[in-house]
Design a protein around this motif. Structure first.
Motif, PDB file in Angstrom:
ATOM      1  N   GLN A  54       0.821  -1.213   0.000  1.00 16.52           N
ATOM      2  CA  GLN A  54       0.000   0.000   0.000  1.00 16.52           C
ATOM      3  C   GLN A  54       0.861   1.273   0.000  1.00 16.52           C
ATOM      4  N   MET A  55       2.174   1.067  -0.034  1.00 15.34           N
ATOM      5  CA  MET A  55       3.140   2.175  -0.114  1.00 15.34           C
ATOM      6  C   MET A  55       3.020   3.142   1.071  1.00 15.34           C
ATOM      7  N   GLN A  56       2.885   2.551   2.268  1.00 16.98           N
ATOM      8  CA  GLN A  56       2.818   3.344   3.491  1.00 16.98           C
ATOM      9  C   GLN A  56       4.128   3.290   4.287  1.00 16.98           C
ATOM     10  N   PHE A  57       4.869   2.188   4.160  1.00 13.67           N
ATOM     11  CA  PHE A  57       6.100   2.056   4.931  1.00 13.67           C
ATOM     12  C   PHE A  57       7.042   1.059   4.270  1.00 13.67           C
ATOM     13  N   ILE A  58       8.315   1.090   4.713  1.00 14.25           N
ATOM     14  CA  ILE A  58       9.300   0.098   4.309  1.00 14.25           C
ATOM     15  C   ILE A  58       9.955  -0.453   5.572  1.00 14.25           C
ATOM     16  N   VAL A  59      10.574  -1.616   5.457  1.00 16.30           N
ATOM     17  CA  VAL A  59      11.281  -2.229   6.574  1.00 16.30           C
ATOM     18  C   VAL A  59      12.697  -2.553   6.124  1.00 16.30           C
ATOM     19  N   VAL A  60      13.683  -2.125   6.907  1.00 13.87           N
ATOM     20  CA  VAL A  60      15.077  -2.428   6.604  1.00 13.87           C
ATOM     21  C   VAL A  60      15.667  -3.248   7.742  1.00 13.87           C
ATOM     22  N   ALA A  68      25.317   2.403  15.233  1.00 12.59           N
ATOM     23  CA  ALA A  68      24.767   2.984  14.007  1.00 12.59           C
ATOM     24  C   ALA A  68      23.248   2.875  13.997  1.00 12.59           C
ATOM     25  N   ASP A  69      22.716   1.749  14.484  1.00 15.44           N
ATOM     26  CA  ASP A  69      21.264   1.589  14.579  1.00 15.44           C
ATOM     27  C   ASP A  69      20.665   2.665  15.480  1.00 15.44           C
ATOM     28  N   SER A  70      21.284   2.881  16.622  1.00 10.14           N
ATOM     29  CA  SER A  70      20.778   3.874  17.578  1.00 10.14           C
ATOM     30  C   SER A  70      20.829   5.282  16.984  1.00 10.14           C
ATOM     31  N   ALA A  71      21.917   5.583  16.279  1.00 12.74           N
ATOM     32  CA  ALA A  71      22.047   6.901  15.667  1.00 12.74           C
ATOM     33  C   ALA A  71      20.984   7.102  14.593  1.00 12.74           C
ATOM     34  N   PHE A  91      17.218   8.000  -1.709  1.00 13.21           N
ATOM     35  CA  PHE A  91      15.821   8.212  -1.355  1.00 13.21           C
ATOM     36  C   PHE A  91      15.725   8.656   0.098  1.00 13.21           C
ATOM     37  N   VAL A  92      14.671   9.408   0.385  1.00 14.30           N
ATOM     38  CA  VAL A  92      14.467   9.996   1.705  1.00 14.30           C
ATOM     39  C   VAL A  92      13.310   9.277   2.389  1.00 14.30           C
ATOM     40  N   ALA A  93      13.544   8.777   3.615  1.00 17.59           N
ATOM     41  CA  ALA A  93      12.508   8.105   4.400  1.00 17.59           C
ATOM     42  C   ALA A  93      12.525   8.662   5.819  1.00 17.59           C
ATOM     43  N   ALA A  94      11.336   8.836   6.402  1.00 21.46           N
ATOM     44  CA  ALA A  94      11.214   9.498   7.705  1.00 21.46           C
ATOM     45  C   ALA A  94      10.702   8.529   8.771  1.00 21.46           C
ATOM     46  N   GLU A  95      10.783   9.003  10.026  1.00 15.20           N
ATOM     47  CA  GLU A  95      10.220   8.332  11.198  1.00 15.20           C
ATOM     48  C   GLU A  95      10.724   6.899  11.382  1.00 15.20           C
ATOM     49  N   PRO A  96      12.035   6.682  11.469  1.00 15.61           N
ATOM     50  CA  PRO A  96      12.534   5.325  11.758  1.00 15.61           C
ATOM     51  C   PRO A  96      12.162   4.904  13.167  1.00 15.61           C
ATOM     52  N   ARG A  97      11.783   3.653  13.318  1.00 15.43           N
ATOM     53  CA  ARG A  97      11.454   3.146  14.651  1.00 15.43           C
ATOM     54  C   ARG A  97      11.694   1.641  14.686  1.00 15.43           C
ATOM     55  N   PRO A  98      11.946   1.081  15.882  1.00 18.92           N
ATOM     56  CA  PRO A  98      12.177  -0.358  15.984  1.00 18.92           C
ATOM     57  C   PRO A  98      10.948  -1.134  15.497  1.00 18.92           C
ATOM     58  N   PHE A  99      11.220  -2.296  14.891  1.00 17.03           N
ATOM     59  CA  PHE A  99      10.136  -3.085  14.310  1.00 17.03           C
ATOM     60  C   PHE A  99      10.548  -4.552  14.326  1.00 17.03           C
ATOM     61  N   ARG A 100       9.566  -5.413  14.405  1.00 17.47           N
ATOM     62  CA  ARG A 100       9.806  -6.854  14.352  1.00 17.47           C
ATOM     63  C   ARG A 100       9.287  -7.395  13.036  1.00 17.47           C
ATOM     64  N   HIS A 101      10.189  -7.900  12.206  1.00 21.53           N
ATOM     65  CA  HIS A 101       9.822  -8.455  10.907  1.00 21.53           C
ATOM     66  C   HIS A 101       9.985  -9.965  10.981  1.00 21.53           C
ATOM     67  N   GLY A 102       8.859 -10.678  11.176  1.00 22.40           N
ATOM     68  CA  GLY A 102       8.944 -12.116  11.384  1.00 22.40           C
ATOM     69  C   GLY A 102       9.716 -12.412  12.654  1.00 22.40           C
ATOM     70  N   GLU A 103      10.809 -13.141  12.529  1.00 22.54           N
ATOM     71  CA  GLU A 103      11.654 -13.462  13.673  1.00 22.54           C
ATOM     72  C   GLU A 103      12.858 -12.534  13.766  1.00 22.54           C
ATOM     73  N   ALA A 106      14.212  -5.411  13.224  1.00 23.93           N
ATOM     74  CA  ALA A 106      14.370  -4.575  12.036  1.00 23.93           C
ATOM     75  C   ALA A 106      14.029  -3.128  12.386  1.00 23.93           C
ATOM     76  N   ILE A 107      13.978  -2.289  11.358  1.00 29.23           N
ATOM     77  CA  ILE A 107      13.635  -0.881  11.505  1.00 29.23           C
ATOM     78  C   ILE A 107      12.593  -0.536  10.441  1.00 29.23           C
ATOM     79  N   ARG A 108      11.537   0.098  10.898  1.00 33.33           N
ATOM     80  CA  ARG A 108      10.461   0.504   9.985  1.00 33.33           C
ATOM     81  C   ARG A 108      10.535   2.011   9.755  1.00 33.33           C
TER      82      ARG A 108
END
Length: 238
Positions: A54-60, A68-71, A91-103, A106-108
């Protein structure tokens, strides 16, 4: 055959569909994506795990460096850089936050709002020789001008500027009427498009920012200056 990233003509895209197409290619190829963090901190290196249909978010993925994750998580928005075939993509992406992708931890982030692409440089880049006095008043025709130091410059029309750390330049920003001063040619004016911006630390410990810019429709006088600095034959313009 490599597909051209968005902005092949304008080098900039805000279309979510074009951005999605490139993100899918980056994910499927497992291409590394990076964020240059503040000077003195490690850069964030990762890869795309998921792109919301739905092009609302990405997960890395989390990087191999917890610092580096904390920064990254402390930033309101991030500029990711990556390679796709012969193209350099940002590309520019905003609002990084901790996320759980399966097991996997990750960062959303929000779906990218802006993407730029350009072919990697093939022209030689040259630093001004013998402290060549090149001064640039950037965005002189815009809302807020600022002084910048030209670090290097190429015949392909890309200059790298050094400027104060409090100024923010996003990829795709157009700097209007930039004034470049040279003692033998005089004052030249040109519009420039920002291709990337990153923090740097100078030899004396001070912090600054560095940006790579593309000249937009440079005049003959500026082309002659570029040829002179890069050591190419000046020809009839000399």
């Amino acid at each position: 055959m490599n597909r051209v990233p968005p902005g092949a003509a304008g080098l900039l895209s805000k279309s979510p569909y074009e951005i999605m197409r490139v993100l899918v290619a980056l994910r499927d190829r497992g291409e590394p994506i990076r964020v240059q963090l503040e000077s003195g901190k490690p850069s964030f290196a990762s890869r795309l795990l998921w792109i919301d249909p739905q092009m609302q978010f990405i997960v890395v993925a989390r990087s191999a460096d917890a610092a580096a994750d904390s920064a990254l998580l402390a930033r309101p928005r991030c500029i990711f850089t990556c390679a796709l075939g012969a193209w350099q993509v940002e590309f520019v992406a905003a609002e990084p936050r901790p996320f759980r992708h399966g097991e996997q931890d990750a960062i959303r982030l929000r779906f990218p709002e802006l993407m730029s692409g350009h072919q990697r440089r093939s022209e030689p880049r040259a630093a001004p020789r013998r402290e060549l006095p090149l001064r640039c008043l950037a965005d002189a025709g815009g809302v807020m001008s600022f002084d910048a130091h030209v670090i290097d410059i190429s015949s392909g029309g890309i200059a790298v500027l050094l400027y104060a750390p409090g100024i923010t330049l996003e990829p795709g920003t157009v700097l209007r009427g930039c004034v470049i001063e040279h003692p033998s040619i005089g004052t030249l004016s040109v519009d420039m498009e920002v291709r990337y911006s990153e923090p740097v630390q100078l030899k004396d410990g001070r912090r600054a920012r560095r940006a790579g810019c593309r000249f937009i429709a440079p005049r003959a006088e500026l082309k002659a200056l570029l040829r002179r600095i890069t050591g190419e034959a000046i020809g009839d313009d000399g």
